[in-house]
Design a protein around this motif. Structure first.
Motif, short mmCIF file in Angstrom:
data_model
loop_
_atom_site.label_atom_id
_atom_site.label_comp_id
_atom_site.label_asym_id
_atom_site.label_seq_id
_atom_site.Cartn_x
_atom_site.Cartn_y
_atom_site.Cartn_z
N LYS A 1 -7.32 -7.32 -11.68
CA LYS A 1 -6.71 -6.09 -11.17
C LYS A 1 -5.33 -6.32 -11.10
CE LYS A 1 -10.94 -5.12 -8.58
NZ LYS A 1 -11.50 -4.73 -7.43
N LEU A 2 -4.44 -5.25 -11.72
CA LEU A 2 -3.14 -5.67 -11.79
C LEU A 2 -2.17 -4.27 -11.10
CD1 LEU A 2 -2.73 -7.12 -15.12
CD2 LEU A 2 -2.79 -8.40 -12.84
N PRO A 3 -1.29 -4.50 -10.27
CA PRO A 3 -0.52 -3.03 -9.95
C PRO A 3 -0.23 -2.38 -11.00
CG PRO A 3 0.23 -5.22 -8.99
CD PRO A 3 -0.41 -5.70 -9.91
N GLY A 4 -0.48 -0.82 -10.89
CA GLY A 4 0.17 0.14 -11.95
C GLY A 4 -0.70 -0.01 -13.11
N GLY B 1 -14.53 -7.37 -4.88
CA GLY B 1 -14.11 -8.65 -4.95
C GLY B 1 -12.95 -9.14 -4.07
N LEU B 2 -11.78 -9.68 -4.42
CA LEU B 2 -10.77 -10.03 -3.67
C LEU B 2 -9.22 -9.23 -4.27
CD1 LEU B 2 -9.18 -11.84 -1.65
CD2 LEU B 2 -8.79 -13.53 -3.47
N GLU B 3 -8.88 -8.62 -3.35
CA GLU B 3 -7.68 -7.80 -3.38
C GLU B 3 -6.62 -7.99 -2.59
OE1 GLU B 3 -9.93 -3.88 -5.30
OE2 GLU B 3 -8.34 -3.44 -3.67
N LEU B 4 -5.28 -8.52 -2.95
CA LEU B 4 -4.27 -8.81 -2.02
C LEU B 4 -3.17 -7.29 -2.06
CD1 LEU B 4 -2.53 -10.47 -0.20
CD2 LEU B 4 -1.48 -11.48 -2.35
N ASN B 5 -2.95 -7.06 -0.96
CA ASN B 5 -1.89 -5.80 -1.07
C ASN B 5 -0.77 -6.32 -0.25
OD1 ASN B 5 -0.62 -3.45 -0.19
ND2 ASN B 5 -2.04 -2.35 0.93
N LEU B 6 0.39 -5.83 -1.48
CA LEU B 6 1.70 -6.35 -1.00
C LEU B 6 2.66 -5.22 -1.32
CD1 LEU B 6 2.00 -9.91 -3.04
CD2 LEU B 6 1.57 -9.62 -0.59
N LEU B 7 3.32 -4.80 -0.19
CA LEU B 7 4.02 -3.61 -0.14
C LEU B 7 3.40 -2.26 -0.76
CD1 LEU B 7 7.65 -5.36 -1.42
CD2 LEU B 7 6.59 -4.90 0.84
N GLY C 1 -5.87 -8.16 -7.80
CA GLY C 1 -7.09 -8.95 -7.43
C GLY C 1 -7.89 -9.46 -8.53
N VAL C 2 -8.96 -9.82 -8.05
CA VAL C 2 -9.97 -10.32 -9.11
C VAL C 2 -11.30 -9.93 -8.66
CG1 VAL C 2 -10.10 -12.54 -8.00
CG2 VAL C 2 -10.68 -12.49 -10.45
N ASP C 3 -12.20 -9.60 -9.57
CA ASP C 3 -13.61 -9.07 -9.07
C ASP C 3 -14.43 -10.07 -9.99
OD1 ASP C 3 -16.09 -8.21 -9.00
OD2 ASP C 3 -15.49 -6.00 -9.78
N PRO C 4 -14.95 -11.09 -9.25
CA PRO C 4 -15.88 -12.09 -9.94
C PRO C 4 -17.29 -11.59 -10.27
CG PRO C 4 -16.10 -12.70 -7.60
CD PRO C 4 -14.67 -11.23 -7.79
N LEU D 1 1.03 -1.68 4.23
CA LEU D 1 2.04 -2.57 3.30
C LEU D 1 1.84 -3.93 3.02
CD1 LEU D 1 5.23 -1.49 5.25
CD2 LEU D 1 4.70 -0.67 3.07
N LEU D 2 0.72 -4.55 3.83
CA LEU D 2 0.38 -5.97 3.48
C LEU D 2 -0.91 -5.87 4.33
CD1 LEU D 2 1.13 -8.95 2.99
CD2 LEU D 2 1.68 -9.11 5.61
N GLY D 3 -2.05 -6.55 3.10
CA GLY D 3 -3.29 -6.51 3.57
C GLY D 3 -4.14 -7.18 2.49
N LEU D 4 -5.53 -7.52 3.05
CA LEU D 4 -6.37 -8.15 2.17
C LEU D 4 -7.75 -7.49 2.19
CD1 LEU D 4 -6.95 -10.81 0.46
CD2 LEU D 4 -7.60 -11.76 2.72
N THR D 5 -8.38 -7.25 0.95
CA THR D 5 -9.71 -6.72 1.01
C THR D 5 -10.60 -7.92 0.36
OG1 THR D 5 -9.17 -4.55 0.85
CG2 THR D 5 -11.03 -4.80 0.06
N LEU D 6 -11.78 -8.10 1.06
CA LEU D 6 -12.98 -9.06 0.26
C LEU D 6 -13.97 -8.32 0.64
CD1 LEU D 6 -13.59 -11.81 -0.63
CD2 LEU D 6 -14.00 -12.53 1.82
#
Length: 269
Positions: free
Chosen positions: A238-241, A218-224, A229-232, A208-213
């Motif tokens: 990167k957008l939900p849905g 790249g950087l992904e934020l997990n909310l609910l 996120g963004v891939d440099p 439900l809440l997390g972070l991937t690096l």
């Protein structure tokens, strides 16, 4: 005190609206497969799995495709396919919502079939000796999956939890799972795990809440349970849905396959 509560409530409402904007857009624009009945949806081969007459070596492939119906507005279904050297048929491993136990491993001549109207994309393609080394580990990991009888679309464990878990368990197997693979960040034990793409880490609280690096995530934020996120490295947002907007992610492995479609940006599953 009242003002603080109102600010927190307003902030949560705005955050929820932003997270749901992508899935609602996918539904409003009819960008997901859900018309008619699922039993009549396209299940034709996408031509991504090499036929036996094109080479008798071992093959390991990982796929993703948009889900059927409203679930497809949120994300993708993922699965793993393996073929032993010299074999005519594949083994397809995935977790299904309508099956008990949910985990299914079965023989199939077409592991690259459309997922009920949605064209699949390749996440990984290992062949020859590399694939032959991976297959025993994949079979062992599938047999050891800790939730074979459980499926929860949100926040997991589901089909994407299964694929991510197997990838993490098998040394040498890597796959950059789409940001729309809801459930990939659900961890069974602890709050830290390796990122499926290889070099990187995922921190998650119950999916439900997390972070991937990671190097490839790249950087992904997990909310609910929904991620953004963004891939440099391979520039993309990167957008939900909606999924990935920008350069496509790399296909892991050494297989040579051209013309793969992206189920995130195509909006089909």
């Amino acid at each position: 005190m009242v003002r603080r509560i109102l600010r927190v409530t307003s902030g949560l409402t705005v955050m929820l609206a932003l997270l749901l904007a992508g899935p609602l857009w996918m539904l409003a624009t009819e960008s997901v497969e859900g018309r008619g009945h699922w039993s009549t949806a396209d299940r034709a081969s996408a031509g991504l799995a090499p036929p036996p007459d094109k080479g008798s070596g071992a093959v390991v492939q990982l796929y993703a495709a948009r889900a059927w119906g409203w679930r497809g507005a949120f994300g993708v279904h993922t699965w793993i396919a393996t073929r032993e050297a010299g074999a005519d048929a594949w083994r397809m491993h995935h977790v299904l919502s309508w099956r008990r136990p949910a985990l299914e491993s079965r023989s199939t001549p077409t592991p690259d079939r459309a997922w009920f109207g949605s064209e699949p994309m390749l996440l990984a393609d290992y062949r020859g000796e590399a694939a032959a080394r991976l297959i025993p580990g994949i079979e062992a990991a599938v047999a050891a999956y800790p939730a074979p009888a459980t499926y929860r679309a949100w926040p997991g464990p589901n089909s994407n939890t299964f694929t991510a878990w197997v990838v993490r368990e098998v040394e040498g197997l890597e796959a950059t799972l789409p940001v729309t693979a809801v459930g990939k960040d659900y961890l069974f034990d602890g709050v830290l795990a390796a990122a499926p793409g290889g070099l990187g880490v995922t921190a998650s609280l119950g999916g439900l809440l997390g972070l991937t690096l990671g190097r490839d995530e790249g950087l992904e934020l997990n909310l609910l349970g929904l991620a953004l996120g963004v891939d440099p490295l391979r520039p993309a947002l990167k957008l939900p849905g909606i999924g990935r907007l920008g350069m496509a992610s790399a296909i892991k492995g050494e297989g040579k396959v051209a013309g793969t479609a992206d189920p995130e940006t195509k909006g089909n599953r």
